[in-house]
Design a protein around this motif. Structure first.
Motif, short mmCIF file in Angstrom:
data_model
loop_
_atom_site.label_atom_id
_atom_site.label_comp_id
_atom_site.label_asym_id
_atom_site.label_seq_id
_atom_site.Cartn_x
_atom_site.Cartn_y
_atom_site.Cartn_z
N ARG A 36 31.46 7.59 22.11
CA ARG A 36 30.37 6.86 21.05
C ARG A 36 29.64 5.89 21.79
O ARG A 36 28.80 5.54 22.71
CB ARG A 36 31.31 6.31 19.67
N ASP A 37 28.84 5.79 20.50
CA ASP A 37 28.09 4.32 21.02
C ASP A 37 28.43 3.08 20.91
O ASP A 37 29.05 3.02 20.17
CB ASP A 37 26.42 4.27 19.61
N TRP A 38 27.97 2.58 22.13
CA TRP A 38 28.72 1.01 21.89
C TRP A 38 27.16 -0.07 21.87
O TRP A 38 27.52 -1.15 21.50
CB TRP A 38 28.67 1.17 23.35
N VAL A 39 26.06 0.12 21.87
CA VAL A 39 25.08 0.13 21.18
C VAL A 39 24.82 -0.01 20.58
O VAL A 39 23.66 1.06 20.61
CB VAL A 39 24.29 -0.37 22.59
N ARG A 40 24.00 -0.57 19.09
CA ARG A 40 22.93 -0.79 18.17
C ARG A 40 21.72 -0.27 18.43
O ARG A 40 21.30 -0.64 19.45
CB ARG A 40 23.44 -1.46 17.23
N HIS A 41 21.80 1.18 17.78
CA HIS A 41 20.06 1.85 18.03
C HIS A 41 19.03 1.19 17.18
O HIS A 41 17.70 1.28 17.12
CB HIS A 41 19.83 2.62 18.53
N ASP A 42 19.49 -0.18 16.63
CA ASP A 42 18.41 0.06 15.25
C ASP A 42 18.05 -1.33 15.33
O ASP A 42 19.12 -2.47 15.61
CB ASP A 42 18.37 0.07 14.22
N GLY A 43 17.56 -2.72 15.11
CA GLY A 43 17.47 -3.78 14.26
C GLY A 43 16.28 -4.99 16.29
O GLY A 43 16.30 -3.96 16.86
N HIS A 44 16.67 -5.59 16.23
CA HIS A 44 15.45 -6.44 16.87
C HIS A 44 16.90 -6.96 18.22
O HIS A 44 18.14 -6.20 18.24
CB HIS A 44 16.01 -7.83 16.33
N LEU A 45 15.75 -7.11 19.93
CA LEU A 45 16.56 -6.90 20.88
C LEU A 45 18.43 -8.05 20.99
O LEU A 45 19.24 -7.51 21.23
CB LEU A 45 15.70 -7.26 21.31
N ALA A 46 18.26 -8.96 20.07
CA ALA A 46 18.75 -10.09 20.19
C ALA A 46 20.47 -9.41 19.47
O ALA A 46 21.38 -9.80 19.61
CB ALA A 46 18.37 -11.31 19.44
N VAL A 47 19.65 -8.85 18.13
CA VAL A 47 20.75 -8.11 17.09
C VAL A 47 21.43 -7.16 17.80
O VAL A 47 22.95 -6.95 18.10
CB VAL A 47 20.36 -8.08 15.80
N ARG A 48 21.03 -6.23 18.61
CA ARG A 48 21.33 -5.07 18.93
C ARG A 48 22.69 -5.21 20.59
O ARG A 48 23.63 -5.23 20.80
CB ARG A 48 20.19 -4.45 19.91
N LEU A 49 22.03 -6.78 21.21
CA LEU A 49 22.72 -7.35 22.25
C LEU A 49 23.77 -7.95 21.87
O LEU A 49 24.72 -7.95 22.08
CB LEU A 49 21.82 -8.34 22.98
N LEU A 50 23.94 -9.17 20.70
CA LEU A 50 24.64 -9.82 20.29
C LEU A 50 25.82 -9.67 19.00
O LEU A 50 26.92 -9.82 19.02
CB LEU A 50 24.47 -11.18 19.70
N VAL A 51 25.94 -8.24 18.50
CA VAL A 51 26.41 -7.51 17.68
C VAL A 51 26.91 -5.72 17.92
O VAL A 51 25.76 -5.44 17.97
CB VAL A 51 26.04 -7.66 16.08
N PRO A 52 27.89 -6.54 18.43
CA PRO A 52 28.19 -4.77 18.85
C PRO A 52 28.59 -3.71 17.90
O PRO A 52 28.95 -3.91 16.30
CB PRO A 52 29.89 -4.77 19.72
N THR A 53 28.62 -2.59 17.70
CA THR A 53 28.74 -1.76 16.89
C THR A 53 30.88 -1.74 16.65
O THR A 53 31.09 -2.25 17.02
CB THR A 53 28.74 0.22 17.78
N PRO A 54 30.59 -1.06 15.49
CA PRO A 54 32.30 -1.42 15.08
C PRO A 54 33.04 -0.83 16.34
O PRO A 54 34.01 -1.13 16.34
CB PRO A 54 32.37 -0.55 13.38
N VAL A 55 32.74 0.09 16.83
CA VAL A 55 33.90 0.93 18.26
C VAL A 55 34.09 -0.02 18.90
O VAL A 55 35.20 0.39 19.39
CB VAL A 55 32.84 2.39 18.37
N TYR A 56 32.76 -1.21 19.35
CA TYR A 56 33.53 -1.26 20.61
C TYR A 56 33.66 -2.86 19.90
O TYR A 56 34.58 -3.47 20.77
CB TYR A 56 31.66 -2.27 21.12
N VAL A 57 34.11 -3.29 18.29
CA VAL A 57 35.04 -4.11 18.24
C VAL A 57 35.66 -3.47 18.11
O VAL A 57 37.04 -4.28 18.25
CB VAL A 57 34.51 -4.41 16.74
N ARG A 58 36.84 -2.61 18.06
CA ARG A 58 37.87 -2.21 18.47
C ARG A 58 38.88 -2.22 19.50
O ARG A 58 39.18 -3.09 19.85
CB ARG A 58 37.95 -0.67 18.02
N LEU A 59 37.71 -2.03 20.39
CA LEU A 59 37.96 -2.05 22.00
C LEU A 59 38.62 -3.10 22.02
O LEU A 59 39.69 -4.26 22.51
CB LEU A 59 37.03 -1.59 22.81
N ASP A 60 37.28 -4.23 21.74
CA ASP A 60 36.96 -5.52 22.26
C ASP A 60 38.64 -6.12 20.77
O ASP A 60 39.57 -7.39 21.75
CB ASP A 60 36.15 -6.45 21.44
#
Length: 155
Positions: A36-60
């Motif tokens: 699955r995607d670990w990085v968001r594809h939409d939004g500002h670059l800072a938002v894509r970097l700082l806010v992970p996808t829900p799948v990545y939050v599960r791993l976190d």
């Protein structure tokens, strides 16, 4: 033997099993989210970097639980090994000095816990595991402060 010492003794003896179980769960979570995607594809670059996808939050979250259990095991091990004649706390049981080579034990444990806290939280920040980094920054330095506050026979 005090109830708190019994708790730390049980955490030391059984903590490795809980940590291995959490490690297996974290690996299973990683395998499940791998395609699955670990990085968001939409939004500002800072938002894509700082806010992970829900799948990545599960791993976190799985890594944060693993880190917490490993931290609890490390602190329990330090207390159990230090209770054999280094620390003089009332709840630790036998208050007599049995380990004359333990003069640097408390300082070494405090240094090791603080060093591990900063290394593991730094690695977690680099991997964008914000929850895991928060757990490491909160648990290990507080445990190091607590262990550093114990009375010893050598101070």
């Amino acid at each position: 033997m005090g109830l708190v010492m019994l708790f730390f003794g049980l955490c030391f003896m059984g903590g490795w099993a809980a940590a291995i179980g959490a490690l297996v769960y974290a690996v299973v979570t990683l395998v499940r989210i791998w395609p699955r995607d670990w990085v968001r594809h939409d939004g500002h670059l800072a938002v894509r970097l700082l806010v992970p996808t829900p799948v990545y939050v599960r791993l976190d979250v799985a890594l944060a639980v693993l880190a917490f259990l490993v931290d609890l095991w490390l602190v329990s091990a330090a207390i159990v090994f230090g209770s054999d004649g280094v620390f003089t706390e009332d709840w630790m049981g036998y208050p007599g000095m049995t380990d004359p080579s333990g003069q640097g034990y408390q300082a070494g444990v405090v240094h090791a816990l603080r060093t591990m806290a900063w290394w593991t939280s730094g690695i977690a920040v680099l991997c964008r595991c914000w929850i895991t980094a928060g757990v490491q920054v909160c648990v290990l330095p507080l445990a190091a402060w607590w262990i550093g506050s114990f009375d010893t026979y050598y101070t």
